[in-house]
Design a protein around this motif. Structure first.
Motif, PDB file in Angstrom:
ATOM      1  N   GLY A  10      11.161  26.231 -47.741  1.00 57.53           N
ATOM      2  CA  GLY A  10      10.873  24.500 -47.087  1.00 57.53           C
ATOM      3  C   GLY A  10       9.685  24.711 -46.405  1.00 57.53           C
ATOM      4  N   LYS A  11       9.730  24.143 -45.467  1.00 57.55           N
ATOM      5  CA  LYS A  11       8.258  23.949 -44.028  1.00 57.55           C
ATOM      6  C   LYS A  11       8.294  25.114 -43.723  1.00 57.55           C
ATOM      7  CE  LYS A  11       9.665  19.578 -43.511  1.00 57.55           C
ATOM      8  NZ  LYS A  11       9.645  18.639 -43.095  1.00 57.55           N
ATOM      9  N   ALA A  12       8.737  26.016 -42.764  1.00 60.52           N
ATOM     10  CA  ALA A  12       9.428  27.492 -42.153  1.00 60.52           C
ATOM     11  C   ALA A  12       9.822  28.272 -42.882  1.00 60.52           C
ATOM     12  CB  ALA A  12       9.956  26.797 -40.366  1.00 60.52           C
ATOM     13  N   THR A  32       4.083  25.948 -39.151  1.00 60.25           N
ATOM     14  CA  THR A  32       4.857  25.157 -38.321  1.00 60.25           C
ATOM     15  C   THR A  32       4.065  23.761 -38.710  1.00 60.25           C
ATOM     16  OG1 THR A  32       5.597  24.691 -36.188  1.00 60.25           O
ATOM     17  CG2 THR A  32       3.905  25.112 -36.599  1.00 60.25           C
ATOM     18  N   THR A  33       5.350  22.856 -38.984  1.00 58.84           N
ATOM     19  CA  THR A  33       4.388  21.507 -39.230  1.00 58.84           C
ATOM     20  C   THR A  33       5.111  20.497 -38.000  1.00 58.84           C
ATOM     21  OG1 THR A  33       6.692  20.655 -40.611  1.00 58.84           O
ATOM     22  CG2 THR A  33       4.730  21.739 -41.342  1.00 58.84           C
ATOM     23  N   ALA A  34       5.017  18.980 -37.915  1.00 55.56           N
ATOM     24  CA  ALA A  34       6.147  18.081 -37.008  1.00 55.56           C
ATOM     25  C   ALA A  34       5.095  16.923 -38.147  1.00 55.56           C
ATOM     26  CB  ALA A  34       4.795  18.255 -36.164  1.00 55.56           C
ATOM     27  N   PHE A  35       5.599  15.935 -37.378  1.00 54.08           N
ATOM     28  CA  PHE A  35       5.724  14.248 -38.193  1.00 54.08           C
ATOM     29  C   PHE A  35       5.508  14.196 -39.956  1.00 54.08           C
ATOM     30  CE2 PHE A  35       2.758  14.619 -34.454  1.00 54.08           C
ATOM     31  CZ  PHE A  35       4.116  14.739 -33.383  1.00 54.08           C
ATOM     32  N   ASP A  36       6.875  15.026 -40.361  1.00 54.95           N
ATOM     33  CA  ASP A  36       6.471  14.860 -41.810  1.00 54.95           C
ATOM     34  C   ASP A  36       5.992  15.323 -42.209  1.00 54.95           C
ATOM     35  OD1 ASP A  36       9.191  13.492 -42.435  1.00 54.95           O
ATOM     36  OD2 ASP A  36       7.900  11.359 -42.040  1.00 54.95           O
ATOM     37  N   ALA A  37       5.590  16.733 -42.001  1.00 55.82           N
ATOM     38  CA  ALA A  37       4.536  17.906 -42.909  1.00 55.82           C
ATOM     39  C   ALA A  37       2.943  17.060 -42.425  1.00 55.82           C
ATOM     40  CB  ALA A  37       4.800  18.126 -43.659  1.00 55.82           C
ATOM     41  N   THR A  38       3.240  16.095 -41.667  1.00 52.39           N
ATOM     42  CA  THR A  38       1.717  15.466 -42.029  1.00 52.39           C
ATOM     43  C   THR A  38       0.143  16.415 -40.428  1.00 52.39           C
ATOM     44  OG1 THR A  38       1.800  13.824 -39.579  1.00 52.39           O
ATOM     45  CG2 THR A  38       1.802  12.924 -42.371  1.00 52.39           C
ATOM     46  N   ASP A 214       9.279  25.115 -26.428  1.00 51.23           N
ATOM     47  CA  ASP A 214       9.825  24.890 -27.405  1.00 51.23           C
ATOM     48  C   ASP A 214       8.483  24.199 -28.032  1.00 51.23           C
ATOM     49  OD1 ASP A 214       9.574  22.089 -27.083  1.00 51.23           O
ATOM     50  OD2 ASP A 214      11.220  22.496 -25.309  1.00 51.23           O
ATOM     51  N   LYS A 215       9.286  23.567 -29.916  1.00 53.35           N
ATOM     52  CA  LYS A 215       7.867  23.029 -30.576  1.00 53.35           C
ATOM     53  C   LYS A 215       6.973  21.977 -29.868  1.00 53.35           C
ATOM     54  CE  LYS A 215       7.600  21.557 -35.592  1.00 53.35           C
ATOM     55  NZ  LYS A 215       8.885  21.700 -36.343  1.00 53.35           N
ATOM     56  N   ASP A 216       7.573  21.335 -29.042  1.00 56.72           N
ATOM     57  CA  ASP A 216       7.228  19.873 -28.315  1.00 56.72           C
ATOM     58  C   ASP A 216       5.292  20.930 -28.432  1.00 56.72           C
ATOM     59  OD1 ASP A 216       8.341  17.843 -28.454  1.00 56.72           O
ATOM     60  OD2 ASP A 216       9.539  17.623 -26.770  1.00 56.72           O
ATOM     61  N   PHE A 218       3.931  22.777 -29.175  1.00 53.11           N
ATOM     62  CA  PHE A 218       2.804  22.076 -30.978  1.00 53.11           C
ATOM     63  C   PHE A 218       2.469  20.891 -31.561  1.00 53.11           C
ATOM     64  CE2 PHE A 218       2.848  21.800 -35.620  1.00 53.11           C
ATOM     65  CZ  PHE A 218       1.266  21.488 -35.542  1.00 53.11           C
ATOM     66  N   ARG A 219       4.190  20.074 -31.142  1.00 50.80           N
ATOM     67  CA  ARG A 219       3.654  18.562 -31.462  1.00 50.80           C
ATOM     68  C   ARG A 219       2.648  17.867 -30.338  1.00 50.80           C
ATOM     69  NH1 ARG A 219       9.998  19.063 -31.297  1.00 50.80           N
ATOM     70  NH2 ARG A 219      10.475  19.958 -33.467  1.00 50.80           N
ATOM     71  N   ARG A 220       2.738  18.776 -29.582  1.00 51.81           N
ATOM     72  CA  ARG A 220       2.013  17.836 -28.303  1.00 51.81           C
ATOM     73  C   ARG A 220       0.749  17.997 -28.204  1.00 51.81           C
ATOM     74  NH1 ARG A 220       6.506  15.518 -24.654  1.00 51.81           N
ATOM     75  NH2 ARG A 220       8.725  14.447 -26.230  1.00 51.81           N
TER      76      ARG A 220
HETATM   77  N1  ASP Z   1       9.676  19.804 -38.760  1.00 48.14           N
HETATM   78  C1  ASP Z   1      10.096  18.289 -39.412  1.00 48.14           C
HETATM   79  C2  ASP Z   1       8.206  18.099 -40.021  1.00 48.14           C
HETATM   80  O1  ASP Z   1       7.683  18.598 -40.088  1.00 48.14           O
HETATM   81  C3  ASP Z   1       9.036  17.626 -37.027  1.00 48.14           C
HETATM   82  C4  ASP Z   1       9.353  17.996 -36.692  1.00 48.14           C
HETATM   83  O2  ASP Z   1       9.787  19.342 -35.985  1.00 48.14           O
HETATM   84  O3  ASP Z   1       8.627  17.294 -35.577  1.00 48.14           O
HETATM   85  O4  ASP Z   1       8.338  16.477 -40.367  1.00 48.14           O
END
Ligand code: ASP
Ligand code: TMP
Length: 254
Positions: A10-12, A32-38, A214-216, A218-220
């Motif tokens: 998987g992704k992680a 780590t990935t976010a926004f559908d691994a984009t 948390d993961k935000d 990274f996301r942000r």
């Molecule tokens: N793990 C998810 C992904 O890469 C999204 C996320 O956790 O924000 O699509």
């Protein structure tokens, strides 16, 4: 040494065949990935922290009688788990508005919700994990009404317990995602908590400052991801092995 058979990547995390039938080894990657691994990155030490944090939370949940797939942690990055048939749902619980709920319904982030809300997302990357209702879940047979009943009851217990546990560590459990699986024992099936619970799958805010742990981060693009995850582990009182001790090289003998 014989190379282990990989079952799923998987992704992680990666799942390998376990030492005996009905078991798997769950390996925590630093990816780590976010926004559908984009959006992707490798965050050194993240896998070690998530392995340890998830072990702790799963063990605590086991102690109050929540059935889980977790057996034991094997090393810094791996844990032994029971093989389950994953139900293709991401079950999200929200206590405070944030993320997609805040955006979709126009509720200011940080608003305490009038009651905890459970949402379901169908696990399907190609469809970007769409939001679904109980009607979709039972109509398409992803889970039957009895399974859903068990899932809701377990999810409520998990939320109540983890909210209190994190609060004791000066952390607000804003929201989180869990996954469940079917565990077969002879002809008997039961629903158990599977996957992981970590700062990758939860929103965790400092009680007094609302700082994101948390993961935000990274996301942000807030930076300090590993520092935030370490802080969660430290506050939970589970940081005996330092992340650095994984590094190769001379080891100081004490
Ligand atoms: N793990 C998810 C992904 O890469 C999204 C996320 O956790 O924000 O699509
Ligand atoms: P959301 O606000 O983006 O819908 O996320 C709700 C919670 O679910 C949040 O704690 C993060 C977690 N989550 C995952 O674990 N995996 C995912 O793929 C997504 C989108 C959210």
């Amino acid at each position: 040494m014989k190379r282990r058979r990989m079952i799923y990547e998987g992704k992680a995390k990666i799942l390998y065949e376990g030492p005996e039938p009905g078991t798997l080894v769950q390996y925590f990657k630093d990816d780590t990935t976010a926004f559908d691994a984009t959006k992707r990155a490798t965050i050194e030490g993240k896998g070690v922290l998530n392995n340890r944090i998830s072990e702790y939370l799963m063990s605590q949940l086991t102690a109050i009688g929540v059935p889980t797939h977790f057996v034991r942690r094997l090393n810094m990055r791996e844990q032994l788990v029971k093989e389950v048939e994953i139900i293709p749902l991401e079950v999200v619980v929200r206590n405070i508005a944030a993320g997609s709920l805040a955006k979709r319904l126009g509720i200011e982030e940080g608003t305490v919700l009038p009651r905890s809300i459970i949402e379901y997302y169908y696990k399907k990357d190609e469809l970007h994990d769409p939001w679904v209702s109980e009607e979709h879940i039972t109509a398409f047979g992803w889970a039957n009404p009895q399974d859903l009943d068990d899932i809701v009851n377990l999810t409520i217990r998990i939320n109540d317990f983890l909210s209190g546990l994190f609060l004791g560590a000066n952390i607000k459990l804003v929201d989180f995602k869990v996954e469940f699986g079917r565990l077969w024992e002879n002809d008997y099936m039961r629903i158990v908590l599977a996957d992981e619970i970590s700062p990758d799958s939860c929103r965790l805010w400092d009680v007094s400052t609302n700082e994101k742990l948390d993961k935000d981060r990274f996301r942000r693009d807030l930076g300090g991801v590993v520092e935030a995850y370490s802080e969660v582990a430290r506050r939970l009182g589970i940081m005996p092995e330092s992340v650095q001790s994984e590094q190769k090289g001379p080891v100081l003998v004490k």
